[in-house]
Write a protein that holds these residues in place. Sequence first.
Motif, mmCIF file in Angstrom:
data_model
loop_
_atom_site.group_PDB
_atom_site.id
_atom_site.type_symbol
_atom_site.label_atom_id
_atom_site.label_comp_id
_atom_site.label_asym_id
_atom_site.label_seq_id
_atom_site.Cartn_x
_atom_site.Cartn_y
_atom_site.Cartn_z
ATOM 1 N N LYS A 154 -3.028 0.164 -4.146
ATOM 2 C CA LYS A 154 -2.769 -1.173 -3.622
ATOM 3 C C LYS A 154 -2.290 -2.091 -4.738
ATOM 4 O O LYS A 154 -2.872 -2.105 -5.823
ATOM 5 N N ARG A 162 -7.145 7.853 -1.342
ATOM 6 C CA ARG A 162 -6.854 7.351 -2.692
ATOM 7 C C ARG A 162 -5.662 6.399 -2.628
ATOM 8 O O ARG A 162 -4.654 6.559 -3.305
ATOM 9 N N ARG A 163 -5.814 5.416 -1.762
ATOM 10 C CA ARG A 163 -4.760 4.449 -1.525
ATOM 11 C C ARG A 163 -4.496 3.639 -2.793
ATOM 12 O O ARG A 163 -5.446 3.199 -3.463
ATOM 13 N N GLU A 176 0.826 -1.208 0.000
ATOM 14 C CA GLU A 176 0.000 0.000 0.000
ATOM 15 C C GLU A 176 0.861 1.259 0.000
ATOM 16 O O GLU A 176 1.875 1.323 0.680
ATOM 17 N N ALA A 192 -2.294 8.376 0.309
ATOM 18 C CA ALA A 192 -3.274 8.769 1.308
ATOM 19 C C ALA A 192 -4.425 7.772 1.348
ATOM 20 O O ALA A 192 -4.736 7.134 0.336
ATOM 21 N N ALA A 193 -5.045 7.651 2.503
ATOM 22 C CA ALA A 193 -6.136 6.682 2.663
ATOM 23 C C ALA A 193 -7.258 6.926 1.674
ATOM 24 O O ALA A 193 -7.907 5.985 1.211
ATOM 25 N N SER A 202 -0.760 -5.047 3.896
ATOM 26 C CA SER A 202 -1.978 -5.553 4.523
ATOM 27 C C SER A 202 -2.319 -6.888 3.878
ATOM 28 O O SER A 202 -1.677 -7.314 2.920
ATOM 29 N N ASP A 203 -3.351 -7.536 4.407
ATOM 30 C CA ASP A 203 -3.898 -8.773 3.837
ATOM 31 C C ASP A 203 -2.831 -9.825 3.530
ATOM 32 O O ASP A 203 -2.771 -10.363 2.416
ATOM 33 N N LEU A 253 -7.572 -1.383 -7.755
ATOM 34 C CA LEU A 253 -7.620 -1.741 -6.338
ATOM 35 C C LEU A 253 -7.682 -3.257 -6.214
ATOM 36 O O LEU A 253 -8.529 -3.901 -6.843
#
Lengths: 438, 168
Positions: free
Chosen positions: A184, A181-182, A175, A178-179, A429-430, A205
Motif C-alpha cells: 500500500k 501481502r498487500r 494497492e 495479493a491480499a 482504497s481510503d 503499510l
Amino acid sequence: MNKIASLYLLALAVLVLPAQLARAELSIDITQGVVDPIPVAVTRLLGGGETEQVGRDVATVVAADLERSGLFRAIDTRAFIQQPEAIALQPSFGDWRQINSQLLVTGNVGIEADGRLQATFRLWDTFAESQMTGFTFRTVPSNWRRVAHKIADAIYKRVTGEDGYFDTRVVYVSETGAATRRVKRLAMMDQDGANHRFLTNGDDLVLTPRFSPTAQEITFMSYFNDTPRVYIHNIDTGQQELLGNFPGMTFAPRFSPDGNRVVMSLSVGGNSEIFVMDLRTRRIDQLTKDPAIDTSPSFAPDSSRIAFNSDRGGSPQLYVMSASGANPQRISFGDGRYSTPVWSPRGDLIAFTKQHKGLFYIGVMRPDGSGERLLTKSYLDEGPTWSPNGRVIMFFRETPTSKGNVSKLFSVDLTGYNERLVVTPLDGSDPAWSPSLP
Amino acid sequence: MWGKLFSLTAVLLLVAACETTPEETGDAGGDGGTTATTDTTGGDTMAGPVPGSQEDLVVNVGDRVFFDFDMYDVRADAQDTLTRQAEWMQKFPDVNVTIEGHCDERGTREYNLALGDRRANSVKNFLVALGVDPNRIVTISYGKERPAVEGSNEAAWSQNRRGVTIVN
C-alpha cells in the motif's frame, strides 16, 4: 513540484454583459436526482500558435468535469455547426439550439507579455441568447488544468447555485499484490485522475490518509518500524512527522476544521479511546472513557461536535458527542452495524458505512440520526469522503474475483444517482477529498 | 475440523518459517498440502525445529488461535493452544514474542484495527494469567490488513480472525 502556494489565479469581474440580463433562468436543482443532464457545447478556447492546443485541452477538461458531475451532457464537438473560430462577438444561437445545446461555452486563451497564461471563457444560454457568466483567469502556463477546473467550477456554480468541486485533489491508498501481502502506498491525484503521483514507496503499510483544510498536509497511519502510529505528511516538502509520543497504537486520524488539531484513536491494552491533539501546543486531551471500541472520530464543520464509532452498545454504531467529549449520544438505530461517520462540509449530514445481512452500504443521516438514506451497496463499500460542496461522496469498493478482491474508488451523488468509477492506475482504497484549492 | 484447518496452516507456515517477515503464510489456496512432508528448511531433518524457535512453536505448540466474528474472548478450543504456548514460554525464558491481532474483511478498517488490538491483548492476557512475564510480550494489531488466506467466504474469514504468536 506542483506547489499550490505558487499559484496565482485571478478571477476578473464578470465580462461586459449583453444589453439585456439573462432571462428565463436556466438552473438545476441538484437536490433531486438528475435524469436529464443539461446538454452543453464546450468549444475550444481560441488561441494562436503554442496556445492553440492549450485551448483545446482546456475545453476537453471542462467538458469532462461537467459530464462527470452527471448534471451536464457534453455534446460531441463533431456535431457543432458553427465553428469556434466563427464565434466573434456573439454566437449564432440558432446553430447551437439546432444541436440541442442549451448551454454554450466559448473563450480564448493566450500568453501575456510576462509569460503568464490568460484564459477567458463565457457561458451562454442559447435559448435566452444571453451570457450567463464569464471570467478571465491568469496563471503560469503549467497550471492550465487548474484553469480548466476553475472554469468548470464557475459554470457549475452559475447553473446550480452551489460551489463547484472540480479544482480539488484526492489522496488515497494505492494497492497492489495479493491480499496476504498487500503493498500500500499513499497516492495523490487531481479530482479527475490527472497529475497522479505516489507519496510513499510502499515499504511501509499505510492507511487512511486525510487532508488538512489547506490541503497542504495529510494525516495518515503508517506501520513504519512495525509500529502503527499516526503521522503528518507535508505535501510540499515530502517530509513525514510522527504525531505525538503515545504508549500504544494511534490510528483513525482526522484534522479539525481549522487544521490546528488532529483527532484520533489511541489503543492501549486492547482498549481504544479518542484523543485530540493540539498541533501548536502538543497538548493532548482524552475525549472518550469507555471500555468499548471508540474510533473513527470526525469533527462537525463548526467544530462544536464530533461524530464517532463505538461498540459500547454491543455492536458498532454511530455516536455524536461535544468537542470536549461530553454527552455522547447514539444516533444510529437502524438494522445492522454502522461505522466510519464522516461529517459533511455543509454540516447537515453524516455519511457512514453500514453493514447488514452480508452487504455493505454507504449512506447518510442527519446528525440527530434521522433521515437515514442508503446510497450504494455491494459486497464491501467503505470509507465515504465528501466533495467540498457536500454534494458528492467518494468511497472504495472491494469486489471478490477468482483472482482475489479488486478494490476501486467510486463516487456517487448525494441523491444516490451518478455512481461512477474513479479511475486509478492500480487498485485504490481510503480516498479523501481535498477542500477546494485556493 | 479445526484440527484439520490448523494442521494445514501449520504446514504452510513451516514452509515460510525461515523467512523473517511476519505472517508470510504463502498462498493457502490450491494443493498446499502436498508440501506436508517436504522439508524445505535446509535438510536438517534429524534435528527437527530448533528448540525455542518460531518453527518449534508452529510445529510443536501451535502459533495461532481463532476468534468468532466481532469477538475477542479466547474460545474454548483456543485455550489448549495458549496453555501450551505459556508452558513453552516458561521452558524458553529468553524468548520474547509479539502477538499479532487480525480480523476478517467483514468490518471497516479502523474498527478492525481496534478489534485486532483487543484480540492480541486477549491472547497476551491469557498467557500472562498463566504466569508468563508480561514484559516478554508485545502486541500489534493488523486489523484486516494481513489476512492469512485469501477468500470471500466463512472458511477464509474464520482463519483470518486470529491471534498469532511470533518469536521476536
